[in-house]
Design an enzyme around this catalytic site. Structure first.
Site, PDB file in Angstrom:
ATOM      1  N   ASP A  30      43.285  44.807  32.752  1.00 31.37           N
ATOM      2  CA  ASP A  30      42.987  45.447  33.930  1.00 31.37           C
ATOM      3  C   ASP A  30      43.607  46.981  34.125  1.00 31.37           C
ATOM      4  OD1 ASP A  30      41.514  45.441  36.744  1.00 31.37           O
ATOM      5  OD2 ASP A  30      43.360  44.273  37.420  1.00 31.37           O
ATOM      6  N   ASN A  32      41.298  49.846  34.026  1.00 31.17           N
ATOM      7  CA  ASN A  32      40.345  50.851  33.133  1.00 31.17           C
ATOM      8  C   ASN A  32      39.933  52.048  34.338  1.00 31.17           C
ATOM      9  OD1 ASN A  32      40.702  49.352  31.197  1.00 31.17           O
ATOM     10  ND2 ASN A  32      38.649  48.810  30.713  1.00 31.17           N
ATOM     11  N   TRP A  35      42.784  54.139  35.728  1.00 27.26           N
ATOM     12  CA  TRP A  35      43.202  54.969  34.842  1.00 27.26           C
ATOM     13  C   TRP A  35      42.467  56.270  34.678  1.00 27.26           C
ATOM     14  CZ3 TRP A  35      41.224  57.421  30.457  1.00 27.26           C
ATOM     15  CH2 TRP A  35      41.869  57.921  29.588  1.00 27.26           C
ATOM     16  N   HIS A  47      36.823  52.477  30.609  1.00 26.77           N
ATOM     17  CA  HIS A  47      36.480  51.497  29.849  1.00 26.77           C
ATOM     18  C   HIS A  47      36.471  51.542  28.373  1.00 26.77           C
ATOM     19  CE1 HIS A  47      35.748  49.383  33.303  1.00 26.77           C
ATOM     20  NE2 HIS A  47      34.578  49.843  33.997  1.00 26.77           N
ATOM     21  N   TRP A  79      29.702  40.671  37.560  1.00 23.88           N
ATOM     22  CA  TRP A  79      28.363  40.834  37.684  1.00 23.88           C
ATOM     23  C   TRP A  79      28.186  41.652  39.208  1.00 23.88           C
ATOM     24  CZ3 TRP A  79      24.981  40.842  33.953  1.00 23.88           C
ATOM     25  CH2 TRP A  79      25.280  40.041  32.801  1.00 23.88           C
ATOM     26  N   LEU A 141      44.479  36.334  12.355  1.00 23.34           N
ATOM     27  CA  LEU A 141      44.505  36.079  13.795  1.00 23.34           C
ATOM     28  C   LEU A 141      43.042  35.615  14.214  1.00 23.34           C
ATOM     29  CD1 LEU A 141      45.856  37.361  16.355  1.00 23.34           C
ATOM     30  CD2 LEU A 141      44.504  39.137  16.151  1.00 23.34           C
ATOM     31  N   ARG A 198      49.025  40.550  32.282  1.00 18.17           N
ATOM     32  CA  ARG A 198      48.037  41.422  33.178  1.00 18.17           C
ATOM     33  C   ARG A 198      48.518  42.755  33.158  1.00 18.17           C
ATOM     34  NH1 ARG A 198      43.860  39.750  37.610  1.00 18.17           N
ATOM     35  NH2 ARG A 198      42.844  41.486  37.920  1.00 18.17           N
ATOM     36  N   SER A 206      42.561  35.964  38.670  1.00 18.55           N
ATOM     37  CA  SER A 206      41.047  36.223  38.827  1.00 18.55           C
ATOM     38  C   SER A 206      40.236  35.453  37.866  1.00 18.55           C
ATOM     39  CB  SER A 206      41.146  37.822  38.058  1.00 18.55           C
ATOM     40  OG  SER A 206      41.741  38.454  39.131  1.00 18.55           O
TER      41      SER A 206
HETATM   42  C1  IPE Z   1      39.727  40.708  35.850  1.00 15.52           C
HETATM   43  O1  IPE Z   1      39.583  41.897  36.279  1.00 15.52           O
HETATM   44  C2  IPE Z   1      38.630  40.660  34.737  1.00 15.52           C
HETATM   45  C3  IPE Z   1      38.840  41.386  33.709  1.00 15.52           C
HETATM   46  C4  IPE Z   1      39.774  41.748  33.125  1.00 15.52           C
HETATM   47  C5  IPE Z   1      37.421  41.197  32.880  1.00 15.52           C
HETATM   48  P1  IPE Z   1      39.013  42.242  37.835  1.00 15.52           P
HETATM   49  O2  IPE Z   1      39.479  43.809  37.765  1.00 15.52           O
HETATM   50  O3  IPE Z   1      37.474  41.949  37.505  1.00 15.52           O
HETATM   51  O4  IPE Z   1      39.837  41.401  38.627  1.00 15.52           O
HETATM   52  P2  IPE Z   1      39.804  41.643  40.301  1.00 15.52           P
HETATM   53  O5  IPE Z   1      38.631  42.028  40.944  1.00 15.52           O
HETATM   54  O6  IPE Z   1      40.773  42.638  40.760  1.00 15.52           O
HETATM   55  O7  IPE Z   1      40.744  40.426  40.632  1.00 15.52           O
HETATM   56  C1  IPE Z   2      39.179  46.113  33.548  1.00 16.87           C
HETATM   57  O1  IPE Z   2      39.275  47.205  34.326  1.00 16.87           O
HETATM   58  C2  IPE Z   2      38.107  46.172  32.941  1.00 16.87           C
HETATM   59  C3  IPE Z   2      37.185  45.047  33.650  1.00 16.87           C
HETATM   60  C4  IPE Z   2      37.288  44.149  34.535  1.00 16.87           C
HETATM   61  C5  IPE Z   2      35.904  44.734  33.013  1.00 16.87           C
HETATM   62  P1  IPE Z   2      38.882  47.591  35.886  1.00 16.87           P
HETATM   63  O2  IPE Z   2      37.401  48.056  35.615  1.00 16.87           O
HETATM   64  O3  IPE Z   2      38.839  46.450  36.615  1.00 16.87           O
HETATM   65  O4  IPE Z   2      39.671  48.673  36.582  1.00 16.87           O
HETATM   66  P2  IPE Z   2      40.196  48.850  37.948  1.00 16.87           P
HETATM   67  O5  IPE Z   2      40.932  47.357  38.389  1.00 16.87           O
HETATM   68  O6  IPE Z   2      39.100  48.994  38.738  1.00 16.87           O
HETATM   69  O7  IPE Z   2      41.062  49.930  37.748  1.00 16.87           O
HETATM   70 MG    MG Z   3      40.108  45.681  38.015  1.00 21.17          MG
END
Ligand code: IPE
Ligand code: IPE
Ligand code: MG
Length: 255
Positions: A30, A32, A35, A47, A79, A141, A198, A206
């Site tokens: 989580d 990206n 960042w 991403h 989605w 792995l 996480r 999540s």
């Molecule tokens: C969880 O991250 C899903 C993935 C890392 C693929 P999210 O960014 O979607 O989660 P929430 O919405 O903050 O709970």
């Molecule tokens: C995790 O990073 C990647 C996915 C959930 C696909 P996020 O896109 O959720 O990044 P934040 O949480 O918005 O910073």
């Molecule tokens: Mg996120």
């Protein structure tokens, strides 16, 4: 029930209650977007750099002797994001498989994909199947990619599959045990995660591995996923070593 007893109350002499290297590490990657925002960059850049961090994590996991690494790449709820971002994430998965599969295979990595295949574009599904087929006999792995994955959706599918068997007469409801359910999950054959990491500072699950994390240790790291490196990975493992896994019993370290 013997399998359940085995897993939930391991012999302390064998497992050393958390002292060995975790066999299965699962990561909620989580941060990206944050960042990228921190650097004034589009979310896509976060991403993209997140994929580099996956490559690092796979290499480090292999070096540390971890047997299973699960990465949460796209949740059943992702989605809900804008169409462009969803499309970017699908594109990155395709690029990852096309670009990295040969190298993963050369490195003896076995790839498993968990999550709903229905609903994914027709050009993604064959790629996922190819990745699994090509690497199925590898012995290094196991990289488990959770894509279009939701823990509750996975349990729902398992319940439906078992209910169908009961309806057909091939399954006796009284014989359903923990192993029957596990065998019906996407993760069949994969041990439960010992450690769930996480990144990004969020402290929630999540919808990740709902069934499988009943006794996992959780480590929440403040860093954003694209910054995840060897030092942060090792810090999480060190934290895991400090945990005392009791599985409802008494401490193996006591007395
Ligand atoms: C969880 O991250 C899903 C993935 C890392 C693929 P999210 O960014 O979607 O989660 P929430 O919405 O903050 O709970
Ligand atoms: C995790 O990073 C990647 C996915 C959930 C696909 P996020 O896109 O959720 O990044 P934040 O949480 O918005 O910073
Ligand atoms: Mg996120």
């Amino acid at each position: 029930m013997s399998g359940e007893a085995k897993r939930t109350a391991p012999d302390p002499a064998c497992s050393k209650a958390g002292e060995g290297i975790p066999a299965h590490v699962a990561i909620i990657m989580d941060g990206n977007g944050r960042w990228a925002a921190q650097r004034g960059l589009p979310r896509f850049e976060g991403h993209r750099r997140g994929v580099d961090a996956i490559r690092r994590a796979v290499r480090i996991a292999g070096d540390l002797g971890i047997r299973y690494l699960t990465v949460y790449s796209f949740s059943a709820e992702n989605w809900r994001r804008p169409a462009q971002e969803v499309s970017d994430l699908m594109g990155l998965l395709k690029r990852f498989v096309r670009h990295d599969l040969a190298e993963l295979h050369a490195n003896n990595v076995r790839v498993r994909i968990i999550g709903e295949r229905e609903g994914l574009a027709s050009d993604i599904r064959p790629l996922l199947e190819e990745a699994e087929q090509l690497t199925r006999d590898n012995t290094g792995l196991t990289l488990v990619i959770a894509f279009n994955y939701g823990g509750r959706q996975e349990i729902l599918s398992a319940v439906r599959a078992l209910a169908r068997k009961v309806q057909e007469g091939s399954l006796d409801p009284d014989r359903i045990d923990m192993e029957t359910i596990e065998a019906a999950l996407d993760t069949h054959g994969i041990p439960d995660p010992d450690l769930v990491i996480r990144t990004s500072g969020e402290q929630r699950v999540s919808n990740f591995l709902t069934w499988q994390t009943a006794y996992s240790e959780f480590v929440f790291l403040p860093c954003y996923w694209p910054d995840f490196d060897e030092a942060t990975f090792k810090a999480a493992i060190d934290e895991y070593f400090r945990r005392d896994r009791r599985f409802g019993g008494l401490s193996a370290r006591a007395g």
